[in-house]
Enzyme design. Structure first.
Site, PDB file in Angstrom:
ATOM      1  NE  ARG A   1       2.932  -2.323 -93.140  1.00  0.00           N
ATOM      2  CZ  ARG A   1       3.837  -2.783 -92.293  1.00  0.00           C
ATOM      3  NH1 ARG A   1       3.626  -2.978 -91.648  1.00  0.00           N
ATOM      4  NH2 ARG A   1       5.486  -1.728 -93.231  1.00  0.00           N
ATOM      5  CG  ASP A   2       5.495  -0.157 -90.357  1.00  0.00           C
ATOM      6  OD1 ASP A   2       5.137  -0.302 -88.361  1.00  0.00           O
ATOM      7  OD2 ASP A   2       7.004  -0.426 -89.993  1.00  0.00           O
ATOM      8  CG  HIS A  12      10.520   0.217 -93.187  1.00  0.00           C
ATOM      9  ND1 HIS A  12       9.557   0.701 -93.770  1.00  0.00           N
ATOM     10  CD2 HIS A  12      10.310  -0.274 -91.827  1.00  0.00           C
ATOM     11  CE1 HIS A  12       8.339   0.568 -92.538  1.00  0.00           C
ATOM     12  NE2 HIS A  12       8.807  -0.480 -91.514  1.00  0.00           N
ATOM     13  CG  HIS A  48      11.336   0.438 -86.803  1.00  0.00           C
ATOM     14  ND1 HIS A  48      10.329   0.636 -86.499  1.00  0.00           N
ATOM     15  CD2 HIS A  48      11.439   0.442 -88.122  1.00  0.00           C
ATOM     16  CE1 HIS A  48       9.081  -0.252 -87.531  1.00  0.00           C
ATOM     17  NE2 HIS A  48       9.872  -0.410 -88.071  1.00  0.00           N
ATOM     18  CB  CYS A  66       7.693  -4.980 -85.273  1.00  0.00           C
ATOM     19  SG  CYS A  66       6.667  -6.962 -85.952  1.00  0.00           S
ATOM     20  CG  ASN A 104       7.820   2.849 -89.020  1.00  0.00           C
ATOM     21  OD1 ASN A 104       8.653   2.731 -90.225  1.00  0.00           O
ATOM     22  ND2 ASN A 104       6.247   2.699 -88.674  1.00  0.00           N
TER      23      ASN A 104
END
Length: 304
Positions: free
Chosen positions: A20-21, A211, A213, A244, A253
């Protein structure tokens, strides 16, 4: 620090977010490629995987195949798959597709919230109740992720009290779990200790994840700081992919394989095989067709 854990934990759970990310800022890749990457990350031993996002396909074209990805997930029994949503409509789509463990995002920065979901932070927070109702009716769980928890690309530093109000209200409205996210990679370990400690003091025993980055190179240090504050679940992405689309300058990430390497050397179990994580990172690099940020992928594991 208030809320600090006295001893490092024996085990930390890693949630793989590369599907996803990791892919949301990339050009769309085929469903076949996603299936291969899913197979590779599951083979590492991770038991929580964020598989896709039910968001606007116009805004995030790489997630336009969310329903098709959901239809593949039965191939990997024993893995807890989840999906990210940013609206009530997204939650309904996810549940209809058979995914009932959802992450609902609330941006602490009002500017990022409006760029991301076109509503302000307060309105987005209040929608937790409707999202939670849809998920709970389907027998699932909802995690509220507080994005831009340390800094917003539009509003600057995020006042900690904004984050504390969001997590407190989210719990009142039905959130089962919480996560705090450094969306643009500006946090540092001391700031992580302060905010995570304050959140834990505010919400008590609610399961709390983090979470990070690695935009400014401090992501792994921040992850260790969060673990020191009692966080037992960290998000990471194969190869360090990510970013993002609604946060200018946000990059990848923390890399799953680098996090596994670090925690393993600290004596903290993850249940994830390091060599297979490196293999998954290599596949992620092949899937996106360019070099990924992971230093460990380039250097390899050290001889032990």
């Amino acid at each position: 620090m208030a809320g600090s854990a006295a001893e490092p934990p024996v085990r930390v759970e890693i949630r793989e977010v590369g599907l996803r990310d990791g892919l949301q800022n990339e050009a769309p890749v085929s469903l076949e490629a996603k299936a291969l990457l899913l197979d590779a990350v599951v083979a590492t031993g991770v038991r929580r995987v964020e598989a896709t996002a039910f968001v606007s396909p116009r805004a995030v074209p790489s997630m336009a195949d969310a329903e098709q990805v959901a239809a593949l997930l039965h191939r990997w029994p024993g893995v807890r798959f989840s999906a990210l949503v940013a609206s009530l409509g997204g939650a309904r789509r996810a549940v209809a597709a058979g995914i009932t463990d959802l992450e609902y995002v609330v941006s602490a920065g009002d500017g990022h919230s409006r760029a991301n979901v076109r509503i302000g932070t307060e309105e987005a927070t209040e929608q937790v109740a409707e999202v939670a109702a849809v998920v709970h009716d389907a027998g699932g769980s909802v995690e509220v992720i507080v994005a831009t928890a340390w800094d917003c690309p539009f509003d600057g530093p995020t006042p900690p009290e904004r984050v504390l109000r969001i997590v407190e209200r989210a719990c009142e409205l039905g959130a089962d779990e919480l996560a705090i996210a450094d969306t643009i990679g500006t946090a540092t370990p001391v700031r992580v200790q302060r905010l995570i400690g304050a959140v834990r003091d505010r919400v008590g025993p609610v399961t709390l994840g983090a979470h990070f980055h690695n935009t400014r190179g401090a992501g792994l240090a921040c992850a260790v700081a969060a673990v020191g504050e009692g966080v037992l679940r960290l998000d990471a992405s194969a190869g360090g992919l990510g970013g993002c689309p609604f946060a200018p300058g946000a990059s990848g990430n923390i890399a799953t394989e680098e996090l596994v390497y670090l925690l393993q050397d600290m004596g903290i179990e993850t249940g994830v095989d390091l060599q297979r994580s490196i293999d998954a990172a290599r596949l992620a690099q092949d899937v996106v067709g360019h070099l990924v940020p992971s230093n460990l992928l380039r250097a390899g594991d050290r001889k032990r």
